[in-house]
Design a protein around this motif. Structure first.
Motif, mmCIF file in Angstrom:
data_model
loop_
_atom_site.group_PDB
_atom_site.id
_atom_site.type_symbol
_atom_site.label_atom_id
_atom_site.label_comp_id
_atom_site.label_asym_id
_atom_site.label_seq_id
_atom_site.Cartn_x
_atom_site.Cartn_y
_atom_site.Cartn_z
ATOM 1 N N ILE A 21 0.814 -1.234 0.000
ATOM 2 C CA ILE A 21 0.000 0.000 0.000
ATOM 3 C C ILE A 21 0.839 1.272 0.000
ATOM 4 O O ILE A 21 0.308 2.371 0.101
ATOM 5 N N LYS A 22 2.168 1.118 -0.101
ATOM 6 C CA LYS A 22 3.006 2.305 0.135
ATOM 7 C C LYS A 22 2.812 3.388 -0.921
ATOM 8 O O LYS A 22 3.159 4.532 -0.684
ATOM 9 N N ASP A 23 2.250 3.030 -2.085
ATOM 10 C CA ASP A 23 2.014 4.051 -3.110
ATOM 11 C C ASP A 23 0.594 4.624 -3.046
ATOM 12 O O ASP A 23 0.196 5.391 -3.920
ATOM 13 N N ALA A 24 -0.166 4.254 -2.010
ATOM 14 C CA ALA A 24 -1.528 4.801 -1.880
ATOM 15 C C ALA A 24 -1.458 6.304 -1.636
ATOM 16 O O ALA A 24 -0.475 6.806 -1.073
ATOM 17 N N GLY A 25 -2.490 7.021 -2.057
ATOM 18 C CA GLY A 25 -2.497 8.477 -1.907
ATOM 19 C C GLY A 25 -2.578 8.881 -0.438
ATOM 20 O O GLY A 25 -1.636 9.424 0.134
ATOM 21 N N THR A 26 -3.713 8.592 0.189
ATOM 22 C CA THR A 26 -3.901 8.909 1.611
ATOM 23 C C THR A 26 -4.179 7.603 2.357
ATOM 24 O O THR A 26 -5.068 6.838 1.967
ATOM 25 N N ILE A 27 -3.410 7.371 3.416
ATOM 26 C CA ILE A 27 -3.612 6.157 4.215
ATOM 27 C C ILE A 27 -4.234 6.567 5.549
ATOM 28 O O ILE A 27 -3.696 7.425 6.265
ATOM 29 N N VAL A 28 -5.379 5.970 5.851
ATOM 30 C CA VAL A 28 -6.061 6.225 7.124
ATOM 31 C C VAL A 28 -5.994 4.929 7.926
ATOM 32 O O VAL A 28 -6.313 3.860 7.408
ATOM 33 N N ALA A 29 -5.560 5.021 9.178
ATOM 34 C CA ALA A 29 -5.463 3.814 9.994
ATOM 35 C C ALA A 29 -6.283 3.972 11.269
ATOM 36 O O ALA A 29 -6.223 5.015 11.929
ATOM 37 N N VAL A 30 -7.041 2.935 11.579
ATOM 38 C CA VAL A 30 -7.778 2.897 12.844
ATOM 39 C C VAL A 30 -7.266 1.678 13.604
ATOM 40 O O VAL A 30 -7.361 0.546 13.114
ATOM 41 N N ASN A 31 -6.684 1.932 14.774
ATOM 42 C CA ASN A 31 -6.110 0.839 15.548
ATOM 43 C C ASN A 31 -6.180 1.227 17.015
ATOM 44 O O ASN A 31 -5.942 2.390 17.359
#
Ligand SMILES: Cc1cc2nc3c(=O)[nH]c(=O)nc-3n(C[C@H](O)[C@H](O)[C@H](O)COP(=O)(O)OP(=O)(O)OC[C@H]3O[C@@H](n4cnc5c(N)ncnc54)[C@H](O)[C@@H]3O)c2cc1C
Length: 312
Positions: free
Chosen positions: A271-281
């Motif tokens: 996923i490193k080339d994804a535009g915006t990464i949103v993480a819920v953890n």
């Protein structure tokens, strides 16, 4: 003959976005490129290909035996055209990974895999070791370059072109040894994980196949594809073709939302080339927060229902 041929991928109705990404790679190689559309009754697809910016021409090979993406039949048609081209590019999708090695073998060359940058007409780079190292690849200049393009690394070329379309008949008969039986596709109407602009993904924290339903429901509310970590796949919460990462799919959506995924390097490489990464953890120290553009320390079983409610 310093010219590039791009093999178009399509589903019989629409051109796959990977073709326009291959066009950006071809433009970086810096020579004219044509697009080859193989299939049956593919005029509408040829028109989509002709609109890709920079395309010099579109060649259509229209035959009943090319209707389905059987590499054995498609490779024979590409090889029939190969001598006019110095480079032949296909996407690093399932289709391209099936087709391009066969073309390379028929032409007696080594395939260059997963081009992520172009440094020269015969000099490319690609990531290895789960993206931890970049390797320089120098292809010999006296033979045809047959390569897959790492679609996650390239932006799609625009679609304001108007290339000429030429139709030719098939050069080879259908393979007598391989026949198309059928297609079983998962995901139904949901966008294809590899080309979806938005992807919602979840990991081991989902705890069951039943709980995963809320991920599908959220994804459907925003028209997203659905992915998963390997831990979620291995636990049987979702099918294997949803796995994102080193041994799954490498994707580059504009938006990637990860629920309950720790952020192991093998996942991040997908996923490193994804535009915006949103993480819920719920763990503030989870490694995924190191790559996330937006992070929320919270319980996904609270956040997903709230998001669904807000979006409904
Ligand atoms: C050779 C090799 C190849 C691999 N290939 C891949 C691959 O392609 N793709 C891949 O994904 N993995 C791959 N892996 C596995 C990888 O190393 C990790 O084991 C895997 O990604 C972990 O998945 P996970 O994040 O879902 O699970 P975990 O690491 O167990 O993380 C679960 C996370 O959920 C959080 N959490 C728990 N409950 C909640 C809750 N209620 N709300 C919010 N957060 C919560 C936890 O804090 C934790 O961070 C590979 C491993 C190897 C060795």
């Amino acid at each position: 003959m310093s010219k590039t041929l791009i093999i178009a991928e399509h589903d019989g109705s629409n051109l796959n976005p990977s073709t326009a990404k291959c066009a950006s790679c071809a433009a970086a190689i810096g020579q004219d490129f044509d697009i080859l559309v193989m299939g049956s009754s593919v005029n509408a697809i040829a028109e989509q290909a002709a609109a890709i910016d920079g395309a010099a021409g579109v060649t259509v090979v229209d035959a009943e035996n090319l209707a389905n993406p059987l590499a054995v039949n498609h490779a024979a048609e590409v090889v029939a055209l190969a001598e006019s081209y110095s480079h032949i590019l296909g996407p690093s999708t399932t289709y391209g990974r099936d087709l391009m090695p066969r073309i390379a073998a028929l032409l007696g060359v080594n395939q260059v895999s997963d081009i992520s940058t172009v440094e020269g007409s015969h000099h490319f780079t690609r990531p290895i070791y789960a993206g931890n190292a970049i390797v320089d690849v120098h292809a010999p200049e006296n033979v045809t370059v047959v390569a897959t393009v790492r679609v996650a690394s390239w932006k799609a070329a625009g679609n304001s072109g108007s290339a000429a379309i030429e139709t030719r008949s098939a050069s080879a008969p259908a393979s007598a040894n391989t026949r198309y039986v059928g297609l079983e596709a998962g995901g139904g109407e949901r966008p294809d994980l590899q080309s979806a602009p938005r992807v919602v993904s979840a990991g081991r924290a989902m705890a069951s196949e039943e709980n995963f339903e809320m991920v599908y429901e959220l994804a459907d509310l925003i028209g997203a594809g659905v992915g998963a970590s390997r831990a979620a796949v291995d636990a049987g919460y979702c099918p294997n073709d949803m796995q994102v990462g080193q041994t799954g799919k490498i994707i580059a959506p504009d938006l990637y939302i990860a629920f309950g995924i720790s952020g192991a390097i093998q996942h991040i490489t997908g996923i490193k080339d994804a535009g915006t990464i949103v993480a819920v953890n719920k763990d503030a120290d989870a490694p995924i927060f190191e790559v996330a553009d937006i992070g929320l320390v919270a319980d996904l079983f609270t956040v997903i229902p709230e998001m669904k409610q807000l979006l409904s």
